[in-house]
Design an enzyme around this catalytic site. Structure first.
Site, PDB file in Angstrom:
ATOM      1  N   HIS A 291       0.816  -1.309   0.288  1.00 34.94           N
ATOM      2  CA  HIS A 291       0.292  -0.215  -0.094  1.00 34.94           C
ATOM      3  C   HIS A 291       1.602   1.190   0.231  1.00 34.94           C
ATOM      4  O   HIS A 291       1.974   1.086   0.165  1.00 34.94           O
ATOM      5  CB  HIS A 291      -0.805  -0.250   1.478  1.00 34.94           C
ATOM      6  CG  HIS A 291      -0.607  -0.302   2.706  1.00 34.94           C
ATOM      7  ND1 HIS A 291       0.003  -1.375   3.278  1.00 34.94           N
ATOM      8  CD2 HIS A 291       0.098   0.985   3.172  1.00 34.94           C
ATOM      9  CE1 HIS A 291       0.240  -0.846   4.537  1.00 34.94           C
ATOM     10  NE2 HIS A 291       0.747   0.321   4.469  1.00 34.94           N
ATOM     11  N   HIS A 334       7.854   0.701  10.926  1.00 42.22           N
ATOM     12  CA  HIS A 334       8.711   1.755  10.484  1.00 42.22           C
ATOM     13  C   HIS A 334       9.877   2.475  11.450  1.00 42.22           C
ATOM     14  O   HIS A 334       8.823   3.121  12.807  1.00 42.22           O
ATOM     15  CB  HIS A 334       7.706   2.845   8.965  1.00 42.22           C
ATOM     16  CG  HIS A 334       6.659   4.011   9.760  1.00 42.22           C
ATOM     17  ND1 HIS A 334       5.748   2.810  10.810  1.00 42.22           N
ATOM     18  CD2 HIS A 334       6.942   4.262   9.756  1.00 42.22           C
ATOM     19  CE1 HIS A 334       4.916   4.335  10.498  1.00 42.22           C
ATOM     20  NE2 HIS A 334       5.372   5.155  10.792  1.00 42.22           N
ATOM     21  N   GLU A 340       5.772  11.974  14.291  1.00 41.04           N
ATOM     22  CA  GLU A 340       4.290  11.726  13.943  1.00 41.04           C
ATOM     23  C   GLU A 340       3.303  12.324  15.177  1.00 41.04           C
ATOM     24  O   GLU A 340       3.975  11.592  16.076  1.00 41.04           O
ATOM     25  CB  GLU A 340       3.957  10.674  13.357  1.00 41.04           C
ATOM     26  CG  GLU A 340       5.027   9.963  11.710  1.00 41.04           C
ATOM     27  CD  GLU A 340       4.583   8.852  11.377  1.00 41.04           C
ATOM     28  OE1 GLU A 340       3.723   8.076  11.971  1.00 41.04           O
ATOM     29  OE2 GLU A 340       4.927   8.538  10.544  1.00 41.04           O
ATOM     30  N   TYR A 349      -8.801   3.291  15.089  1.00 37.16           N
ATOM     31  CA  TYR A 349      -7.589   3.041  14.523  1.00 37.16           C
ATOM     32  C   TYR A 349      -7.056   1.999  13.759  1.00 37.16           C
ATOM     33  O   TYR A 349      -6.752   0.885  15.014  1.00 37.16           O
ATOM     34  CB  TYR A 349      -6.220   4.188  14.752  1.00 37.16           C
ATOM     35  CG  TYR A 349      -5.203   4.352  13.630  1.00 37.16           C
ATOM     36  CD1 TYR A 349      -5.356   4.591  12.452  1.00 37.16           C
ATOM     37  CD2 TYR A 349      -3.456   3.771  14.261  1.00 37.16           C
ATOM     38  CE1 TYR A 349      -4.080   5.039  11.916  1.00 37.16           C
ATOM     39  CE2 TYR A 349      -2.804   3.750  13.205  1.00 37.16           C
ATOM     40  CZ  TYR A 349      -2.906   4.207  12.138  1.00 37.16           C
ATOM     41  OH  TYR A 349      -1.794   4.169  11.127  1.00 37.16           O
ATOM     42  N   HIS A 365       5.179  10.507  18.135  1.00 36.21           N
ATOM     43  CA  HIS A 365       6.640   8.735  17.539  1.00 36.21           C
ATOM     44  C   HIS A 365       6.784  10.074  16.748  1.00 36.21           C
ATOM     45  O   HIS A 365       7.002  10.481  15.365  1.00 36.21           O
ATOM     46  CB  HIS A 365       5.853   8.305  17.054  1.00 36.21           C
ATOM     47  CG  HIS A 365       4.853   7.168  16.867  1.00 36.21           C
ATOM     48  ND1 HIS A 365       3.558   6.884  16.414  1.00 36.21           N
ATOM     49  CD2 HIS A 365       4.501   6.421  18.205  1.00 36.21           C
ATOM     50  CE1 HIS A 365       2.898   6.240  17.031  1.00 36.21           C
ATOM     51  NE2 HIS A 365       3.062   5.507  18.606  1.00 36.21           N
ATOM     52  N   HIS A 371       7.945   2.421  15.686  1.00 35.77           N
ATOM     53  CA  HIS A 371       6.708   2.704  15.304  1.00 35.77           C
ATOM     54  C   HIS A 371       5.946   1.668  14.562  1.00 35.77           C
ATOM     55  O   HIS A 371       6.642   1.138  13.878  1.00 35.77           O
ATOM     56  CB  HIS A 371       6.129   3.804  16.174  1.00 35.77           C
ATOM     57  CG  HIS A 371       6.601   4.518  14.965  1.00 35.77           C
ATOM     58  ND1 HIS A 371       7.801   5.654  14.666  1.00 35.77           N
ATOM     59  CD2 HIS A 371       5.237   5.035  14.280  1.00 35.77           C
ATOM     60  CE1 HIS A 371       7.492   6.256  13.518  1.00 35.77           C
ATOM     61  NE2 HIS A 371       6.159   5.935  13.417  1.00 35.77           N
TER      62      HIS A 371
END
Length: 434
Positions: A291, A334, A340, A349, A365, A371
Site C-alpha cells: 500500500h 517503520h 508524527e 485506528y 512518535h 513504531h
C-alpha cells in the site's frame, strides 16, 4: 446587528473571492478609492510579502466600519492562555520515547476556547518562521465580547467533540466534527460552542498550508479545490466594550475596543478563513500489492526549504477500501525522518485495534524511533484472509513534520499520559530460522 443572519459559503481553494453584505459596498475597478461607499474604510490584509510571486501571493481587501488602527495601547495579559505555549519551548523536553494520551477531561467551571487550550508539543522557532505548535482544546463556554488574533501562525482546527461556530472578520464558519477550519495568521475570530467541546489545533509558524501537488496521480484525487468553503461577508454594527486578545511571539496582549471588530461589510481577495469537509477527500490506494506511503493521504501541506520535506503535512486516515494481494495491510513497522503526532476524531485506528487510542486522545512518535502496529493488530493482519475489505466508521489524522517535536513539560504531567504505552509492542513471537 446588521448583515446576513445565516452562514453562507463560497467554494474554491485560493480563488479570488468578492463578497458584500450590503449591495454597493465593494468598489468596482479599484481597491482603495478616495471615498469608499457608505463612508467605509479600505484596509489591505496580507499573509505574504507584497512582492511574493503572484502564484504565492495572498492578500485581501477589507471594507469596514472602522479601521483596525482604532484602538488604544495593548497591555501584557500573561494570565490568559497559561497552558498555550509557543516554540521554542525553553522548558520543553526532547524525548525519543513513544507517547500516548487519553482524551483531555471535560473542564470544570466555564472555560472558553482560549482558556481550554493545552500545548502538547512544538518544534521550530516562531521568530524564525519555522515549525509548529500542537495543542488540544477542551471547552464548554462561548467567547463573549472578546476575539482572538493569533499573530504567530495560521490555525488549523480539527474538532473532535461538538461543533464550533466561528465568527471571523470575513464572515462565519460552522465547523462540526469531521470538518476542519483554517484561520489565517492575524485574522480576528471568536469561537462559540453548544456545550462541551474538544479537538486539536496545529498552529503553523511556517509556509502557508496549501493542497499538495498531485504529480503522477494526475489531475484528480485527494482534496478537490472546489470543496474548500470560504464564508460570505457578514458584519455587526455594535458599540460595546470588546476585548481583543493577541498572541504575539508567544506572549498574550489585550486591548479593549468600543465596538465589535467584526465590522467588515465587504471584502475581496484570496487570503481567507475556510472550512473543509473531510468526507469529501478522494482517497487513493493500491489495486495490486502493498500500500502507498501515508503521504498519499495528505489534505494540506506546509512546505519547507527542503524540497519534498514538509514543515507540516496534515494527513488523514478516513474510511477506505483495502484490496492489495499478499500484503500486510496496516501501516508497517517503520522509522522515519518525519515526526508524527496523531489524533483520532472517531472510531478505531486500524493499527491500534487493541484499545488505548481513544477518540480525543493523541500519540507522538518522534523521528527515527520505531513504531507501527501493536502485537494484536500485527497477528491479525498476518493471518487475515485477504479479501477486499472496507475500513469504515473511522477518522484518524496526523500532523507530520520534518522537525523533531519538543514535548511540553505540562504534557508529561497530564494524568491521561499512558505510562504503559510501550506494552503494546510486547508479545511478538521471535522469528525462527530453520
Amino acid at each position: 446587528m446588521k448583515g446576513y443572519p445565516d452562514v453562507d459559503y463560497q467554494t474554491g481553494f485560493l480563488n479570488h473571492f468578492a463578497t458584500e453584505a450590503v449591495e454597493g459596498a465593494l468598489p468596482i475597478g479599484r481597491n482603495s478609492p478616495q471615498r469608499p461607499a457608505f463612508g467605509l474604510y479600505a484596509e489591505q490584509f496580507s499573509t505574504t510579502a507584497f512582492t511574493a510571486p503572484r502564484v504565492e501571493n495572498r492578500r485581501s481587501w477589507l471594507y469596514r466600519l472602522l479601521p483596525t488602527t482604532a484602538h488604544g495601547k495593548m497591555r501584557k495579559a500573561e494570565e490568559i492562555g497559561t497552558r498555550w505555549l509557543t516554540a521554542p519551548l525553553t522548558c520543553g523536553i526532547a524525548d525519543p520515547n513513544r507517547m500516548r494520551w487519553d482524551p483531555l477531561p471535560s473542564p470544570e467551571g466555564k472555560v472558553d476556547f482560549i482558556e481550554g487550550m493545552t500545548t502538547y508539543c512544538a518544534n521550530g522557532d516562531v521568530g524564525a518562521g519555522d515549525g509548529l505548535g500542537i495543542h488540544l482544546y477542551a471547552c464548554n463556554t462561548s467567547m463573549e465580547n472578546r476575539a482572538l488574533q493569533v499573530s504567530d501562525g495560521e490555525m488549523l482546527i480539527v474538532p473532535q467533540l461538538g461543533p464550533l461556530h466561528i465568527t471571523t472578520e470575513f464572515g462565519k464558519l460552522d465547523v462540526p466534527p469531521g470538518h476542519i477550519a483554517l484561520i489565517p495568521r492575524g485574522v480576528r475570530f471568536a469561537v462559540a460552542v453548544d456545550g462541551p467541546s474538544a479537538g486539536y489545533v496545529c498552529e503553523n509558524y511556517g509556509a502557508l498550508f496549501r493542497i499538495p501537488d498531485l504529480g503522477p496521480i494526475g489531475a484528480n484525487g485527494l482534496a478537490n479545490p472546489r470543496d474548500f468553503e470560504a464564508p460570505v461577508a457578514w458584519y455587526e454594527d455594535r458599540d460595546c466594550d470588546f476585548t481583543v486578545i493577541q498572541k504575539y511571539q508567544g506572549h498574550f496582549w489585550s486591548v479593549t475596543l468600543d465596538h465589535s471588530p467584526f465590522d467588515v461589510v465587504a471584502w475581496h481577495g484570496n487570503t481567507v478563513p475556510y472550512r473543509y469537509d473531510l468526507s469529501r477527500f478522494n482517497t487513493i490506494g493500491t489495486v495490486s500489492f502493498d500500500h502507498p506511503d501515508p503521504s498519499i493521504f495528505t489534505v494540506l501541506t506546509s512546505p519547507s526549504a527542503h524540497a519534498g520535506t514538509a514543515n507540516c503535512d496534515f494527513v488523514i486516515f478516513p474510511p477506505r477500501w483495502m484490496v492489495g494481494e499478499d500484503t500486510f495491510r496496516p501501516p508497517w513497522f517503520h522509522r522515519n525522518v518525519m515526526s508524527e503526532f496523531m489524533g483520532l476524531v472517531h472510531g478505531e485506528y486500524d493499527a491500534k485495534e487493541g484499545g488505548g487510542f481513544a477518540p480525543g486522545g493523541a500519540s507522538l512518535h518522534n523521528q527515527m524511533n520505531g513504531h507501527g502496529p501493536d502485537a494484536h493488530s500485527t497477528q491479525k493482519a498476518m493471518e487475515a484472509d485477504l479479501k477486499p475489505h472496507k475500513i469504515d466508521n473511522t477518522l484518524a489524522f496526523m500532523f507530520e513534520s520534518r522537525w523533531a517535536y519538543t514535548l511540553a513539560r505540562q504534557a508529561c504531567e497530564l494524568p491521561g499520559r499512558q505510562s504503559d504505552y510501550d506494552d503494546c509492542w510486547t508479545g511478538f513471537p521471535k522469528a525462527e530460522i530453520p
